[in-house]
Design an enzyme around this catalytic site. Structure first.
Site, PDB file in Angstrom:
ATOM      1  N   HIS A   1      34.194  40.028  40.896  1.00 24.04           N
ATOM      2  CA  HIS A   1      34.655  40.691  39.679  1.00 24.04           C
ATOM      3  C   HIS A   1      34.531  42.214  39.755  1.00 24.04           C
ATOM      4  O   HIS A   1      34.699  42.882  38.753  1.00 24.04           O
ATOM      5  CB  HIS A   1      33.861  40.184  38.470  1.00 24.04           C
ATOM      6  CG  HIS A   1      34.148  38.763  38.119  1.00 24.04           C
ATOM      7  ND1 HIS A   1      33.802  37.716  38.933  1.00 24.04           N
ATOM      8  CD2 HIS A   1      34.748  38.213  37.042  1.00 24.04           C
ATOM      9  CE1 HIS A   1      34.177  36.581  38.355  1.00 24.04           C
ATOM     10  NE2 HIS A   1      34.749  36.852  37.209  1.00 24.04           N
TER      11      HIS A   1
ATOM     12  N   GLU B   1      47.442  31.732  40.543  1.00 29.39           N
ATOM     13  CA  GLU B   1      47.887  33.116  40.694  1.00 29.39           C
ATOM     14  C   GLU B   1      49.095  33.253  41.616  1.00 29.39           C
ATOM     15  O   GLU B   1      49.890  34.173  41.461  1.00 29.39           O
ATOM     16  CB  GLU B   1      46.734  33.998  41.208  1.00 29.39           C
ATOM     17  CG  GLU B   1      45.618  34.225  40.200  1.00 29.39           C
ATOM     18  CD  GLU B   1      44.635  33.061  40.118  1.00 29.39           C
ATOM     19  OE1 GLU B   1      44.755  32.107  40.924  1.00 29.39           O
ATOM     20  OE2 GLU B   1      43.748  33.098  39.252  1.00 29.39           O
TER      21      GLU B   1
END
Lengths: 326, 369
Positions: free
Chosen positions: A129, A60
Site C-alpha cells: 500500500h 484489475e
C-alpha cells in the site's frame, strides 16, 4: 473559490468532466455506493447513476482491459485502481494494448483513458500500500505518467488527463489526500500535461521534485535560505512522462547545481533519467555533481521504519549543501 | 446438520448438423440463401489457398513467421458470417478466413507479415480490432466494446476469438465474468484446436469440455463441431440474436484441430503423432462443405474449377502488388515515430532527428564521424 483537500479537488474534476461529457465513465472497485475507499468518487453514483459509475468485479486486468475496449469504442473511461500496489495486474493490459493501440492501428483507435491510483508512503498502511513505482509506467512508450503535488494542480491535471487523446497513468499521493487544503476555483482550470512548473524562484541551486516530495522540498528550500542564505529554485515536475527537460535545463544552466528528490527507489528511478538529461544538456554549466535524494533500492519498509526510507527535509538540505560545498 | 445437495441444473448442448460422413440432419439445416452459401465457400477456399501460398512465401523467405489457419476455416468463418458489418470483431491471431470475410485484403496480410507497421492502417470506421498476440488479452477488450455498445443504446454486438490455451489465462476468466455481471452483448468464440503450441488440451484443463466453464459464469454455452460450417453458423446466429436482444453473452466452443504447425517457427513432430493429424485431416471442413453444396445443387464441379482459377489469379495479383509496395514502405524509415502519441513530445522529436541524421550519413561518413 473554495478551500479543498486533494480528495475533494479530484472529486470535483471527475464530477465536472462527467457533467460536460457523457463519454466519461468512472469505473473500479468500490467506486460506486462506497464512493471509493478514499472517498474520491463520493456522490458520483448518486448524480450520474450506475451507467456512468461502475462498481466492477474485483479484477484489475479486466478493469484496464475493459477500458481499452471502451476507449476503442470512443468512450473516455477513468479507472480507479484501489492502490497502485495492485495495479500490476493491469500493467499487462496497459503495456500490451493501451500503450500500443494507436500505433498498431496507425491512428484508427485512440486510447483516451485514465488509470488513477493512490501511491506512496506515509499513511501507516499494510504491505503493498506504500510503493512509488511510477518508473514502470514512465518506462513504457505510449503511456503518459502524471503525479500532482496538491489539490489545485491535481484537479487541473486530471481534467487534462481525461481529455488527453492518449492513456494517462495518474498517481495520487495518499499522504497528500487530506494533508492540506488549497483554494480551487469552481470554474474550469486545465494544466497541460508534459510541463513542469517553477514553484519557487532562486539562483543558487535547483531542486527538482514531484508529488508528495514537493512539500519537504519547499521546506528544505526555506531552510537553505534561512540557514545558508542560498536561493533554491524549486521545480515541480507534475508530469513524469513525457518528460520535458526544457525548464530543468534552463534552471540548471542558471544555478549550476541540482538535487533531484523522489520517493521511488534510486536505481533506474525517474531521477536517473533527469540527471542523464541534465548531463546531456547542461554539463558545461555544472559546478558540482548532481545529487539524488530518493528511496533506497529496497522494497519500501513497513511503516515502523518507513520514515527513514522516504526523503526528509533534513536529507534534502544535506544533499543541497553537498553540491554547494563540492 | 445434513449435507445438502446444490442443484446445478445447467445442461449444455453439442451441435453437429453436417457430420464428417456427409450425413445431414435436415431438421437442423439452416436456411441460408444460395448466394450466401457460395460466398462462404469462396471465402473458405480463398483462405485455404492463400494460407498455403503464405507457407510457400515463408519458406522462400518472402514473408516472416506466421500462424497457419488450415483446418480451422469453418470454425471462425461460420461464426462471423451472421454478424452485420456494423458489429465488432475482436480477433486473436488465427482467424484469417474471418478477417477476409470482414474485408481485410490479401495484400494487407502479406505486408503485415513482412513486419510493416503501416499495414495496421485501417478505415476510420473499421469495426475490426487489430490482431492481439498475447493470448486471451483481447477478451476484456470485447467486453469493453460491448459495454460501450450497450451504453450507447445501439444493438451492435461484439464477437471475440481465442484458442483452448486462452481458457487457462486470467483474462479469459475475468472477461467472461465481467461480461456476465454486466450482461453485455458479446459472443466468446473458442477455437478449441486441441494444441497450444506443444501443450495438449488435457494439460490445459481437467474440465470435460471448455464450454462448461460458461456455467460457472452464469451464461449460456454451446459446443459445436467446429469443422461443420453449418453448425458454427447456427450457434453463432443464435448467440448473436440473444446478445442483440439484450440477453447477454454466450460462450461457443468450436471443436476443431490445428492440422499445421503453431507458427512457421514450430515443429509439431516433436510433440504429436502423424496418426492424430491424419485422423483430423479426414474431418477437413472444406471438402465436407463442398460436397454438401454440390449435393444441394448450389455449386457444380465446373463452377468450382473456375473459382479455383479465379482465386489463384487473385492471390498472384495480391502477392505482386504487395511486393511492389514494400520497397516504398521500407523507405519510410521515420514513420516508426508516427502514432505513438497523438503529438510527438519534444524528446521524441529530438530522437526522430537523431535517426534522420544517422540515415543521411553514408557508411563512410558514419565510420569517420
Amino acid at each position: 473559490m473554495a478551500k479543498m483537500t486533494m480528495v475533494q479537488a479530484i472529486n470535483m474534476a471527475l464530477r465536472q468532466e462527467m457533467e460536460k461529457d457523457d463519454r466519461v465513465i468512472v469505473m473500479g472497485e468500490d467506486v460506486g455506493l462506497d464512493g471509493g475507499v478514499f472517498r474520491v468518487t463520493e456522490g458520483l453514483i448518486e448524480q450520474f447513476g450506475e451507467q456512468r459509475v461502475l462498481d466492477t468485479p474485483l479484477a484489475e486486468s479486466a478493469i484496464a482491459g475493459m477500458a481499452v475496449g471502451m476507449a476503442a469504442y470512443g468512450l473516455r473511461p477513468v479507472c480507479e485502481i484501489q492502490f497502485s500496489g495492485f495495479a500490476y495486474h493491469s500493467f499487462h493490459q496497459l503495456e500490451s494494448h493501451a500503450a500500443r493501440f494507436r500505433r498498431r492501428s496507425q491512428g484508427r483507435f485512440q486510447m483516451s483513458l485514465v488509470l488513477r491510483a493512490p501511491y506512496g508512503g506515509g499513511v501507516r498502511a499494510l504491505e503493498h500500500h506504500s510503493e512509488s513505482r511510477e518508473a514502470y509506467w514512465a518506462h513504457t512508450p505510449g503511456l503518459k505518467m502524471v503525479i500532482p503535488s496538491g489539490p489545485r494542480n491535481a484537479r487541473a491535471l486530471l481534467v487534462a488527463a481525461i481529455r488527453d487523446p492518449d492513456p494517462v497513468i495518474f498517481y495520487e499521493s495518499k499522504a497528500l489526500y487530506r494533508a492540506f487544503r488549497e483554494e480551487v476555483p469552481e470554474e474550469e482550470e486545465v494544466l497541460p500535461i508534459g510541463r513542469p512548473r517553477i514553484v519557487r524562484a532562486g539562483d543558487d541551486i535547483t531542486l527538482i521534485a514531484y508529488g508528495a516530495m514537493l512539500r519537504p522540498t519547499l521546506e528544505a528550500a526555506e531552510e537553505l535560505q534561512k540557514r545558508d542564505g542560498l536561493g533554491a529554485e524549486v521545480i515541480d515536475l507534475l508530469t513524469i512522462s513525457p518528460l520535458d527537460d526544457t525548464l530543468l535545463t534552463e534552471s540548471v544552466r542558471k544555478t549550476g547545481r541540482a538535487v533531484v528528490i523522489h520517493e521511488a527507489s534510486r536505481s533506474f528511478g525517474p531521477g536517473a533519467e533527469i540527471v542523464a538529461r541534465l548531463v546531456e544538456s547542461a554539463f558545461y554549466y555544472l559546478e558540482a555533481p548532481i545529487e539524488r535524494v530518493t528511496g533506497y533500492d529496497l522494497i519500501i519498509p513497513l511503516f515502523s521504519q518507513e520514515q527513514n526510507y522516504i526523503p526528509s527535509v533534513r536529507r534534502i538540505v544535506r544533499a543541497a549543501r553537498k553540491t554547494v560545498n563540492a | 446438520m445434513p449435507r445438502n445437495t446444490i442443484e446445478i441444473s445447467e445442461t449444455i448442448e453439442h451441435l453437429t448438423i453436417l457430420n464428417e460422413n456427409d450425413e445431414l440432419d435436415a431438421s437442423l439445416e439452416p436456411d441460408i440463401a444460395a448466394d450466401e452459401l457460395r460466398r462462404l465457400y469462396r471465402c473458405m477456399l480463398l483462405a485455404r489457398r492463400f494460407d498455403e501460398r503464405l507457407l510457400d512465401l515463408q519458406r522462400q523467405g518472402r514473408i516472416g513467421t506466421f500462424p497457419p489457419i488450415q483446418g480451422q476455416e469453418a470454425a471462425h468463418l461460420g461464426a462471423v458470417a451472421p454478424l452485420r458489418p456494423s458489429d465488432w470483431m475482436v480477433p486473436s491471431f488465427r482467424e484469417m478466413a474471418a478477417e477476409l470475410w470482414r474485408g481485410r485484403s490479401l495484400e494487407n496480410i502479406i505486408i503485415a507479415n513482412n513486419g510493416f507497421e503501416q499495414a495496421g492502417a485501417m478505415h476510420a470506421d473499421s469495426r475490426n480490432l487489430p490482431m492481439a498476440v498475447p493470448v486471451a488479452s483481447q477478451i476484456p477488450h470485447a467486453v469493453g466494446l460491448a459495454w460501450a455498445a450497450k451504453y450507447r443504446q445501439t444493438d451492435d454486438v461484439v464477437m471475440t476469438f481465442f484458442g483452448d490455451g486462452a481458457t487457462s489465462e486470467g483474462d479469459f476468466h475475468e472477461g467472461l465474468n465481467f461480461a456476465a455481471v454486466f450482461q453485455v452483448p458479446v459472443i466468446f468464440v473458442c477455437q478449441n484446436n486441441h494444441w497450444a503450441i506443444s501443450v495438449p488440451l488435457k494439460r490445459q484443463t481437467r474440465s470435460g469440455t471448455l464450454v462448461q466453464k460458461a456455467v460457472a459464469y452464469g451464461m449460456p454455452g454451446i459446443q459445436v463441431d467446429g469443422n461443420d460450417l453449418l453448425a458454427v453458423y447456427v450457434a453463432a446466429r443464435e448467440a448473436i440474436a440473444r446478445a442483440r436482444a439484450g440477453d447477454g453473452p454466450t460462450l461457443i466452443e468450436c471443436v476443431t484441430y490445428r492440422v499445421m504447425m503453431h507458427t512457421t517457427a514450430d515443429d509439431p513432430k516433436r510433440y504429436r503423432t502423424d496418426e492424430e493429424v491424419q485422423q483430423w485431416r479426414r474431418r477437413d471442413p472444406l471438402p465436407r462443405f463442398e460436397r454438401y453444396l454440390i449435393g444441394k445443387g448450389v455449386l457444380t464441379p465446373d463452377v468450382i474449377g473456375s473459382l479455383k482459377a479465379e482465386i489463384a489469379q487473385e492471390i498472384q495479383v495480391a502477392v505482386a502488388r504487395a511486393e511492389e509496395q514494400m520497397p516504398v514502405l521500407r523507405a519510410q524509415s521515420l514513420s516508426v515515430f508516427d502514432h505513438l502519441y497523438a503529438d510527438l513530445p519534444p524528446y521524441l522529436k529530438a530522437q526522430k532527428q537523431m535517426l534522420a541524421e544517422e540515415l543521411s550519413l553514408s557508411d563512410e561518413e558514419s565510420a569517420n564521424g
